[in-house]
Design a protein around this motif. Sequence first.
Motif, mmCIF file in Angstrom:
data_model
loop_
_atom_site.group_PDB
_atom_site.id
_atom_site.type_symbol
_atom_site.label_atom_id
_atom_site.label_comp_id
_atom_site.label_asym_id
_atom_site.label_seq_id
_atom_site.Cartn_x
_atom_site.Cartn_y
_atom_site.Cartn_z
ATOM 1 N N THR A 1 0.923 -1.175 -0.083
ATOM 2 C CA THR A 1 0.051 0.015 -0.198
ATOM 3 C C THR A 1 0.767 1.281 0.069
ATOM 4 O OG1 THR A 1 -1.849 -1.132 1.080
ATOM 5 C CG2 THR A 1 -1.811 1.313 1.305
ATOM 6 N N LEU A 2 1.881 1.175 0.870
ATOM 7 C CA LEU A 2 2.868 2.363 0.890
ATOM 8 C C LEU A 2 3.831 2.229 -0.370
ATOM 9 C CD1 LEU A 2 3.396 2.661 4.743
ATOM 10 C CD2 LEU A 2 1.775 3.998 3.456
ATOM 11 N N PHE A 3 3.991 1.206 -0.776
ATOM 12 C CA PHE A 3 4.963 0.924 -1.821
ATOM 13 C C PHE A 3 4.479 0.271 -2.899
ATOM 14 C CE2 PHE A 3 7.229 1.723 2.143
ATOM 15 C CZ PHE A 3 8.261 2.405 1.838
ATOM 16 N N PRO A 4 3.635 0.757 -3.444
ATOM 17 C CA PRO A 4 3.127 0.152 -4.870
ATOM 18 C C PRO A 4 3.970 -0.393 -5.807
ATOM 19 C CG PRO A 4 2.489 2.524 -4.914
ATOM 20 C CD PRO A 4 3.150 2.237 -3.530
ATOM 21 N N GLY A 5 3.637 -1.637 -6.118
ATOM 22 C CA GLY A 5 4.622 -2.154 -7.182
ATOM 23 C C GLY A 5 5.909 -2.736 -6.811
ATOM 24 N N ILE A 6 6.007 -2.556 -5.402
ATOM 25 C CA ILE A 6 7.526 -2.839 -5.042
ATOM 26 C C ILE A 6 7.864 -4.315 -5.143
ATOM 27 C CG2 ILE A 6 6.989 -3.371 -2.569
ATOM 28 C CD1 ILE A 6 10.248 -1.472 -3.570
ATOM 29 N N SER A 7 8.981 -4.954 -5.417
ATOM 30 C CA SER A 7 9.212 -6.251 -5.619
ATOM 31 C C SER A 7 9.261 -7.078 -4.335
ATOM 32 C CB SER A 7 10.307 -6.661 -6.459
ATOM 33 O OG SER A 7 10.810 -7.961 -6.363
ATOM 34 N N SER A 8 8.825 -8.432 -4.690
ATOM 35 C CA SER A 8 8.646 -9.074 -3.089
ATOM 36 C C SER A 8 10.024 -9.750 -2.914
ATOM 37 C CB SER A 8 8.004 -10.516 -3.389
ATOM 38 O OG SER A 8 8.409 -11.107 -4.448
ATOM 39 N N SER A 9 11.105 -9.485 -3.528
ATOM 40 C CA SER A 9 12.597 -9.670 -3.327
ATOM 41 C C SER A 9 12.948 -8.669 -2.478
ATOM 42 C CB SER A 9 13.192 -9.843 -4.603
ATOM 43 O OG SER A 9 13.511 -8.721 -5.034
ATOM 44 N N VAL A 10 12.391 -7.480 -2.168
ATOM 45 C CA VAL A 10 13.031 -6.341 -1.379
ATOM 46 C C VAL A 10 12.645 -6.604 -0.163
ATOM 47 C CG1 VAL A 10 12.745 -3.982 -1.169
ATOM 48 C CG2 VAL A 10 12.877 -4.747 -3.492
ATOM 49 N N TYR A 11 13.793 -6.449 0.885
ATOM 50 C CA TYR A 11 13.599 -6.487 2.495
ATOM 51 C C TYR A 11 14.179 -5.494 3.153
ATOM 52 C CZ TYR A 11 11.486 -11.415 2.334
ATOM 53 O OH TYR A 11 10.464 -12.502 1.937
ATOM 54 N N VAL A 12 13.709 -5.102 3.902
ATOM 55 C CA VAL A 12 14.384 -3.735 4.691
ATOM 56 C C VAL A 12 14.359 -4.158 6.279
ATOM 57 C CG1 VAL A 12 13.851 -2.181 3.136
ATOM 58 C CG2 VAL A 12 12.140 -2.546 4.976
ATOM 59 N N HIS A 13 15.092 -3.189 7.183
ATOM 60 C CA HIS A 13 15.260 -3.471 8.437
ATOM 61 C C HIS A 13 13.858 -3.293 9.126
ATOM 62 C CE1 HIS A 13 15.965 -1.799 12.359
ATOM 63 N NE2 HIS A 13 17.298 -2.102 12.501
ATOM 64 N N SER A 14 13.427 -4.156 9.797
ATOM 65 C CA SER A 14 12.055 -4.297 10.267
ATOM 66 C C SER A 14 11.780 -2.973 11.065
ATOM 67 C CB SER A 14 11.555 -5.392 10.965
ATOM 68 O OG SER A 14 12.374 -5.580 11.880
ATOM 69 N N GLY A 15 12.675 -2.502 11.902
ATOM 70 C CA GLY A 15 12.316 -1.314 12.852
ATOM 71 C C GLY A 15 12.413 0.052 12.179
ATOM 72 N N PHE A 16 13.156 0.042 11.132
ATOM 73 C CA PHE A 16 13.139 1.329 10.230
ATOM 74 C C PHE A 16 11.889 1.186 9.666
ATOM 75 C CE2 PHE A 16 18.263 0.990 9.806
ATOM 76 C CZ PHE A 16 18.350 1.309 11.159
ATOM 77 N N ALA A 17 11.486 0.210 9.055
ATOM 78 C CA ALA A 17 10.101 0.064 8.035
ATOM 79 C C ALA A 17 9.084 0.583 9.101
ATOM 80 C CB ALA A 17 10.029 -1.198 7.532
ATOM 81 N N ASP A 18 8.874 0.062 10.034
ATOM 82 C CA ASP A 18 7.961 0.265 11.164
ATOM 83 C C ASP A 18 7.802 1.592 11.436
ATOM 84 O OD1 ASP A 18 7.208 -2.437 11.169
ATOM 85 O OD2 ASP A 18 8.092 -3.013 13.011
ATOM 86 N N GLN A 19 8.863 2.231 11.791
ATOM 87 C CA GLN A 19 9.132 3.504 12.256
ATOM 88 C C GLN A 19 8.554 4.412 11.189
ATOM 89 O OE1 GLN A 19 9.407 6.799 14.562
ATOM 90 N NE2 GLN A 19 9.835 4.953 15.179
ATOM 91 N N HIS A 20 9.008 4.204 10.139
ATOM 92 C CA HIS A 20 8.420 4.977 8.694
ATOM 93 C C HIS A 20 7.057 5.125 8.522
ATOM 94 C CE1 HIS A 20 7.521 5.482 4.425
ATOM 95 N NE2 HIS A 20 8.647 6.443 4.399
ATOM 96 N N ALA A 21 6.470 3.843 8.443
ATOM 97 C CA ALA A 21 5.173 3.753 8.443
ATOM 98 C C ALA A 21 4.224 4.407 9.334
ATOM 99 C CB ALA A 21 4.675 2.068 8.581
ATOM 100 N N LEU A 22 4.662 4.869 10.557
ATOM 101 C CA LEU A 22 4.108 5.701 11.520
ATOM 102 C C LEU A 22 3.645 6.857 11.088
ATOM 103 C CD1 LEU A 22 6.024 4.726 14.762
ATOM 104 C CD2 LEU A 22 3.518 3.823 14.176
ATOM 105 N N THR A 23 4.442 7.438 10.237
ATOM 106 C CA THR A 23 4.128 9.100 9.867
ATOM 107 C C THR A 23 4.121 9.186 8.139
ATOM 108 O OG1 THR A 23 6.649 9.426 9.684
ATOM 109 C CG2 THR A 23 5.707 9.875 11.762
#
Length: 300
Positions: free
Chosen positions: A124-146
């Motif tokens: 939803t936040l990253f439309p079309g992003i590949s399923s092969s892409v992974y990021v640091h969960s803490g950073f991703a969660d923090q980004h999603a908050l705002t």
Amino acid sequence: MFASVLLLATLAIAAPLAPVVEERAYSQVSTAELAGFAPYTQFARAAYCGLDGLKNWNCGQACSALSDFTPTLVGGDGAKIQQYVVGYWASKNAVVVAHQGTDPTQLESLLTDVQVLQRQLSTTLFPGISSSVYVHSGFADQHALTASVILAEVKKLFTARKTSNLVLVGHSLGGALAEIDSVFFALQLPQATITTRTFGLPRVGNAAWAEVVDAKVPDFVRVNNRKDLIPIIPGRGLGFAHPEGEVHIVGTGDAVACEGNDNASDGKCTISSVPNIFGGNIIDHLGPYEGIYIGTIFCT
């Protein structure tokens, strides 16, 4: 910034040591280009200052150096949610989003840093992003908050100011959020012309993520200072990789632009300069970035 050597050692698990190699062709950064980073450094510095100071754009030297910036949205608490400021920078005809880095006195902020397991991004936040892409969960969660509230403000400013120029800035954890923002805005606002400048940036995601940053955000620069050890964590052995765009400050008035992703070949670049955390200096994480220090204690 990350608060303890023990924590750093945990994040650096399985990071392979860079071999000692002969230096090859890196590019010397000109004096003018190095000086040109200063306004972005000041935005990264300002993001650490109190919310009242940000609202009134009265945060000491950083705000004084950027007198033509008008904040329109500030938020966060520096603990559960990193502070952020959004506004209009008149001299660049650009909207700016700056994120605060880790405040070592805030436990919740530190816990964000240590959530090193990788995860996929929200489509939803990253439309079309590949399923092969992974990021640091803490950073991703923090980004999603705002993400949504900041996106709405950027859209509003684009319309009000009749611009599509977007500047994304941050130091440390704030730099990680700026890196994630880079792809987020590239996907959400494809008309935007994005400039990203980070300082003391930790690794954010896997190699597939780094490739997305390289493809979507050509004007991406990550400035590393001297022996700062934060840019070498989390370790490459944990599956993390940096995108291109490294500028390594070697000394006062001396910096090099390093080719490729996670350059371990050029002797003046970060991995060769700081092959492991024990060869680093956490104080360099704060600066000086050409005379400018970044952190809560420098909001004067």
